[in-house]
Design a protein around this motif. Sequence first.
Motif, mmCIF file in Angstrom:
data_model
loop_
_atom_site.group_PDB
_atom_site.id
_atom_site.type_symbol
_atom_site.label_atom_id
_atom_site.label_comp_id
_atom_site.label_asym_id
_atom_site.label_seq_id
_atom_site.Cartn_x
_atom_site.Cartn_y
_atom_site.Cartn_z
ATOM 1 N N PHE A 146 6.937 9.329 -5.337
ATOM 2 C CA PHE A 146 6.355 9.404 -7.031
ATOM 3 C C PHE A 146 5.928 8.244 -6.254
ATOM 4 C CE2 PHE A 146 10.950 11.085 -8.002
ATOM 5 C CZ PHE A 146 10.609 12.296 -8.559
ATOM 6 N N GLY A 147 5.679 7.640 -5.547
ATOM 7 C CA GLY A 147 4.474 6.346 -4.992
ATOM 8 C C GLY A 147 5.287 4.987 -5.341
ATOM 9 N N ASN A 166 2.072 -4.224 -11.090
ATOM 10 C CA ASN A 166 2.497 -3.726 -12.260
ATOM 11 C C ASN A 166 4.310 -4.006 -11.859
ATOM 12 O OD1 ASN A 166 1.174 -2.600 -14.897
ATOM 13 N ND2 ASN A 166 -0.175 -1.449 -12.990
ATOM 14 N N ASP A 167 4.350 -3.332 -10.792
ATOM 15 C CA ASP A 167 5.947 -3.860 -10.035
ATOM 16 C C ASP A 167 6.060 -5.915 -10.542
ATOM 17 O OD1 ASP A 167 5.858 -1.555 -10.309
ATOM 18 O OD2 ASP A 167 6.497 -1.251 -8.368
ATOM 19 N N PHE A 168 4.827 -6.222 -9.794
ATOM 20 C CA PHE A 168 4.774 -7.533 -9.738
ATOM 21 C C PHE A 168 4.408 -7.913 -11.376
ATOM 22 C CE2 PHE A 168 2.861 -11.809 -9.125
ATOM 23 C CZ PHE A 168 3.434 -11.914 -7.608
ATOM 24 N N VAL A 202 2.150 -13.330 4.252
ATOM 25 C CA VAL A 202 2.536 -12.623 3.099
ATOM 26 C C VAL A 202 1.599 -11.703 3.179
ATOM 27 C CG1 VAL A 202 1.208 -13.005 0.748
ATOM 28 C CG2 VAL A 202 3.189 -14.496 1.434
ATOM 29 N N ILE A 203 0.272 -11.967 3.641
ATOM 30 C CA ILE A 203 -0.879 -11.410 3.767
ATOM 31 C C ILE A 203 0.388 -9.402 4.358
ATOM 32 C CG2 ILE A 203 -3.028 -10.193 4.452
ATOM 33 C CD1 ILE A 203 -3.397 -11.639 2.295
ATOM 34 N N ASN A 204 0.542 -9.886 6.438
ATOM 35 C CA ASN A 204 1.334 -8.383 7.233
ATOM 36 C C ASN A 204 2.722 -7.887 5.883
ATOM 37 O OD1 ASN A 204 -0.305 -9.651 8.997
ATOM 38 N ND2 ASN A 204 1.031 -10.699 9.062
ATOM 39 N N LYS A 205 2.864 -8.956 5.023
ATOM 40 C CA LYS A 205 4.037 -8.089 4.220
ATOM 41 C C LYS A 205 3.654 -6.959 2.884
ATOM 42 C CE LYS A 205 8.412 -7.471 3.058
ATOM 43 N NZ LYS A 205 9.764 -6.614 4.124
ATOM 44 N N TYR A 206 2.636 -7.558 2.626
ATOM 45 C CA TYR A 206 1.799 -6.647 1.764
ATOM 46 C C TYR A 206 0.980 -5.174 2.168
ATOM 47 C CZ TYR A 206 -1.986 -4.353 -1.454
ATOM 48 O OH TYR A 206 -2.866 -3.642 -2.517
ATOM 49 N N ARG A 207 0.143 -5.844 3.406
ATOM 50 C CA ARG A 207 0.215 -4.161 3.968
ATOM 51 C C ARG A 207 0.796 -3.792 4.849
ATOM 52 N NH1 ARG A 207 -4.621 -7.349 7.877
ATOM 53 N NH2 ARG A 207 -5.453 -8.333 6.709
ATOM 54 N N LYS A 228 2.713 2.505 3.578
ATOM 55 C CA LYS A 228 3.746 3.518 2.624
ATOM 56 C C LYS A 228 2.967 4.097 1.903
ATOM 57 C CE LYS A 228 7.646 0.632 3.487
ATOM 58 N NZ LYS A 228 8.992 0.091 2.952
ATOM 59 N N GLY A 229 1.695 3.972 1.196
ATOM 60 C CA GLY A 229 0.617 4.496 0.213
ATOM 61 C C GLY A 229 1.400 3.998 -1.097
ATOM 62 N N ILE A 230 1.676 3.041 -0.928
ATOM 63 C CA ILE A 230 1.962 2.114 -2.164
ATOM 64 C C ILE A 230 0.542 2.276 -3.268
ATOM 65 C CG2 ILE A 230 3.123 0.839 -3.640
ATOM 66 C CD1 ILE A 230 4.271 2.508 -2.745
ATOM 67 N N ASP A 231 0.010 2.611 -3.721
ATOM 68 C CA ASP A 231 -1.257 2.339 -5.176
ATOM 69 C C ASP A 231 -1.498 1.178 -5.391
ATOM 70 O OD1 ASP A 231 -2.948 1.897 -7.810
ATOM 71 O OD2 ASP A 231 -3.260 3.897 -6.552
#
Length: 341
Positions: free
Chosen positions: A181-182, A223-225, A204-209, A214-217
């Motif tokens: 489901f992404g 929105n999850d933030f 922070v940048i490495n964590k987001y990358r 993983k294919g997260i939009d």
Amino acid sequence: FLQDEKCSEEEFCHCKEISNSTHLDVLEMDAASRTGIDDVRELIESSKYNPTSAKYKVIILDEVHMLSKQAFNGLLKTLEEPPTPRLKFIFASTEIKKIPVTVISRCQRFDLSRVKSELLLNYLKNIAIKEKGNISEGALKLIVKISEGSVRDSLSLLDRALVTRTLENDELDLKTAQRIFGYFDKSHLIELFDLIFQGKEKLVINKYRNISDKGIDPKIFLNDFLEILYFIKNFKIFGKNEINFSLNDDESKSLEQISNNIDNETLIMFWQFTLKSIEEINMVSNQDLLVEMFLIRLIHLKQIPQIDDLLNNMKDNENIKSNINIENSNIASSVENKIEL
């Protein structure tokens, strides 16, 4: 229906025909694809005739807010003065504000509330058992969260999940459901919060990358933030989080600790910056770039001093200046006295 003693065979036939979309007295039109005045005129012409087999002729307009202004005006006269008392209109819409007031004032309004999470979870469990679906409770909770109280959406997601697991003959666990489901584990987002408060830009940048790989939009990420910010607000106000299916005990404890270390001013600024980024995300071709700059802005935003601290510093500076002026005046007076002597 036949098992119900109050249901006759004739009523069962009506229900069966409606389910098969073959009932002559029940007409349905998709207003999202047929929005013009000509489409409405066809309905008006068919509404002049009495029902053939049922007690009423029912005309259903799905997504009625998509009709044009001319179509609404053409339909208004029929709503005010139906050609037959056996005519019933049913308007379905998800955006009630887009329907003209002249139409709403002539209708009975029924607001369908969303189904509670616990009730929807038990409903999906029963369906999974009847369909012999091999799916974990964590995956069902994720489906409940994504559907946001919509039974139709939850059934569609459950059907998609069960078809996926049927091909592999394995239990659909939470991690697999997140990949399908992404969605991603909220613990990664909570770790990202900790890194933001520590001011570690590179981490922070490495964590987001890693999350993005993983294919997260990016829109889902933002929105999850917002959802995490909402949970933090609940901890600050109520002292504990409301019952939800998206956080486990460890994640709740981590968010409770974050809520103790963040003030309301910073929380509100984070919320506003996140909303602004969601509005701007469609303006950028590479949306991951916007999210990375958004995270860097939050790091520096956290370092901005609060208004109370600035005011206190101003008062301290004024006191220092006044003390310096007093000392200078004392020195000047002592010098004048020595000169006179």
